[in-house]
Design a protein around this motif. Structure first.
Motif, short mmCIF file in Angstrom:
data_model
loop_
_atom_site.label_atom_id
_atom_site.label_comp_id
_atom_site.label_asym_id
_atom_site.label_seq_id
_atom_site.Cartn_x
_atom_site.Cartn_y
_atom_site.Cartn_z
N GLU A 192 -6.67 19.60 -23.25
CA GLU A 192 -8.02 19.18 -22.89
C GLU A 192 -8.62 20.13 -21.85
O GLU A 192 -7.90 20.81 -21.13
N GLY A 193 -9.94 20.11 -21.79
CA GLY A 193 -10.61 20.98 -20.84
C GLY A 193 -10.74 22.41 -21.31
O GLY A 193 -11.02 23.30 -20.50
N SER A 194 -10.55 22.63 -22.61
CA SER A 194 -10.68 23.99 -23.14
C SER A 194 -12.15 24.34 -23.33
O SER A 194 -13.01 23.48 -23.47
N LEU A 195 -12.44 25.64 -23.35
CA LEU A 195 -13.80 26.14 -23.48
C LEU A 195 -13.85 27.22 -24.54
O LEU A 195 -12.87 27.95 -24.75
N ALA A 196 -15.01 27.32 -25.20
CA ALA A 196 -15.21 28.35 -26.22
C ALA A 196 -16.70 28.61 -26.36
O ALA A 196 -17.53 27.82 -25.91
N THR A 197 -17.05 29.73 -26.98
CA THR A 197 -18.45 30.01 -27.29
C THR A 197 -18.59 30.19 -28.80
O THR A 197 -17.63 30.52 -29.50
N VAL A 198 -19.81 29.96 -29.28
CA VAL A 198 -20.11 30.11 -30.71
C VAL A 198 -21.55 30.58 -30.84
O VAL A 198 -22.42 30.20 -30.05
N HIS A 199 -21.81 31.39 -31.85
CA HIS A 199 -23.17 31.82 -32.13
C HIS A 199 -23.90 30.74 -32.91
O HIS A 199 -23.50 30.38 -34.02
N ALA A 200 -24.99 30.22 -32.34
CA ALA A 200 -25.82 29.23 -33.03
C ALA A 200 -27.15 29.13 -32.30
O ALA A 200 -27.23 29.35 -31.08
N ASN A 201 -28.19 28.77 -33.04
CA ASN A 201 -29.54 28.73 -32.46
C ASN A 201 -29.90 27.39 -31.84
O ASN A 201 -30.95 27.27 -31.21
N SER A 202 -29.08 26.37 -32.03
CA SER A 202 -29.34 25.06 -31.44
C SER A 202 -28.02 24.31 -31.35
O SER A 202 -27.02 24.69 -31.98
N ALA A 203 -28.03 23.22 -30.58
CA ALA A 203 -26.82 22.41 -30.47
C ALA A 203 -26.46 21.81 -31.82
O ALA A 203 -25.28 21.72 -32.18
N ASP A 204 -27.46 21.38 -32.59
CA ASP A 204 -27.21 20.84 -33.93
C ASP A 204 -26.55 21.89 -34.83
O ASP A 204 -25.58 21.61 -35.53
N ASP A 205 -27.11 23.12 -34.78
CA ASP A 205 -26.54 24.19 -35.62
C ASP A 205 -25.12 24.53 -35.21
O ASP A 205 -24.30 24.93 -36.05
#
Length: 438
Positions: free
Chosen positions: A308-321
């Motif tokens: 738990e408490g892990s972090l990551a990034t992702v390419h997307a134009n909105s939180a929904d996407d």
């Protein structure tokens, strides 16, 4: 007419390619290159500057001290560094260098792209610069291998694509990463406000799983670096990146970097390989610089199995996407997983999404903080904790409006012993709803 002849006749002294090539050849002919290889980069540069200065004192033209220093720097940069790009790499205001062939050089400053009044003397000089970069990572670039990703020794990320794929000549893109910003600095820059920063700090310390979403150049890595400073020093952190960009300040950090295939097509170590290996390294937190393929499934499983408490990034134009994209990326794994199972994995793993955007003025800022309100076997539902009220006339694109902290998130923050962030009301449990993500 040589540079010396022009200076004696009172002609304008220009630092053209012929002058640089002449002095560089003279310099290299008088220096033992094998001896230089044993020196550090700083020592090598200082030695070459001394040698060139001595040559110019004996045989150089009658030019001003300023012109003399400029010529020495240009020759040394050409001999050791990246030529005319070296001053740009020394300029801390430049965040991106874009070379579109030998005649077009652009940079990004403060989120704006501008063209520079400079150029390479020839396409051969540009190829020489490219070859110097890719040689450091034991790669080559030519018609048989026209695309290369590399990293400079100072940490900048480099992408090269050459003809026949690039129709206007070799294209070189260098992305620089500024010194890590703190959340306080990001508040001062208008990227977020203090209540939102308090909320994100509480979420990180309460070991909620965070995904930072945004488009290219929206500041995802900068935000990830700033949020990671809230992780306690006693925890073991494993960072996994395609190109090492994160600069965590905690004492117990293990940094892993993926490796591309060599010229023979072997030796590839993917992000997914590193995620799998990290599970055997007893991490308290796993930080993935960016998920972009089948490793997403392994990351979700890690979040669901005690990390738990892990972090990551992702390419997307909105939180929904971002939620839809995570589902798509997880399905790219070679392990066939039913869509219902993938949805369950995402619903259980992801707690908070931080959406970033870049405004028309070039400002990078938080546009939404949302939580995944759906549970097992449910369609994805997102509930906003903080949302940006867009105002084109506002210097930072608008103001962040607090919506409230869902009861489940508030309980996890309380149980972790963290203070509740001020300025955000706690929503009753019966209000645990959100918008559907299709």
């Amino acid at each position: 007419m040589t540079l010396l002849d022009r200076s004696r006749r009172g002609a304008d002294v220009r630092l053209d390619s012929a002058d640089v090539a002449s002095f560089r050849s003279k310099l290299l002919s008088e220096i033992d290159l094998s001896e230089l290889t044993a020196l550090s980069p700083a020592q090598r540069r200082a030695r070459l500057e001394r040698m060139l200065s001595a040559i110019m004192s004996r045989e150089g033209p009658m030019i001003t001290v300023r012109e003399r220093g400029a010529l020495i720097r240009q020759v040394v940069d050409e001999a050791l560094g990246l030529g005319i790009l070296e001053p740009l790499l020394d300029d801390e205001s430049v965040t991106e260098i874009m070379v579109n062939g030998p005649d077009d050089i652009y940079v990004e400053r403060a989120g704006r792209i501008e063209k520079l009044p400079m150029r390479f003397t020839s396409v051969e000089q540009l190829y020489q610069t490219i070859d110097r970069i890719v040689a450091e990572v034991n790669r080559r670039v030519d018609e048989s291998s026209p695309m290369v990703d590399a990293r400079l020794s100072t940490g900048e990320r480099v992408n090269v694509i050459v003809p026949p794929l690039a129709l206007n000549g070799p294209v070189l893109t260098i992305r620089r990463f500024p010194q890590p910003y703190t959340l306080e600095q990001l508040i001062g820059m208008g990227s977020l406000d203090e209540p939102t920063a308090e909320l994100l700090i509480a979420c990180v310390r309460a070991k909620l799983n965070l995904v930072i979403s945004g488009g290219t150049g929206s500041g995802k890595t900068t935000m990830l670096n700033a949020l990671s400073s809230s992780i306690p020093d006693h925890e073991r952190i494993v960072t996994i990146e395609d190109s090492a960009e994160l600069k965590l300040q905690q004492p117990h950090v293990v940094r892993l970097e993926a490796r591309p295939a060599n010229t023979e097509g072997s030796g590839l170590v993917s992000i997914r390989d590193l995620v799998r290996n990290s599970l055997r390294m007893r991490p308290d937190r796993i930080i993935v610089g960016e998920v972009r393929g089948g490793e997403t499934l392994d990351m979700l499983q890690a979040m669901n199995t005690g990390h738990e408490g892990s972090l990551a990034t992702v390419h997307a134009n909105s939180a929904d996407d971002s939620i839809v994209r995570l589902e798509t990326l997880a399905s790219m794994s070679e392990v066939p997983v039913p869509s219902d199972t993938l949805r369950d994995q995402i619903n259980s793993a992801i707690d908070v999404i931080v959406q970033l955007t870049r405004t028309p003025r070039g400002t990078r800022r938080v546009s939404e903080v949302a939580t995944l309100a759906s549970r097992h076997r449910e369609q994805f539902r997102l509930a906003s904790l903080v949302r940006l009220d867009v105002d084109p006339d506002h210097p930072h694109g608008g103001l962040l409006r607090p919506v409230g902290i869902p009861y489940a998130i508030a309980e996890r923050i309380r149980r972790s012993g963290q203070p509740m962030p001020g300025g955000l009301p706690v929503l009753p449990a019966e209000n645990a709803s959100g918008r559907e993500v299709s």
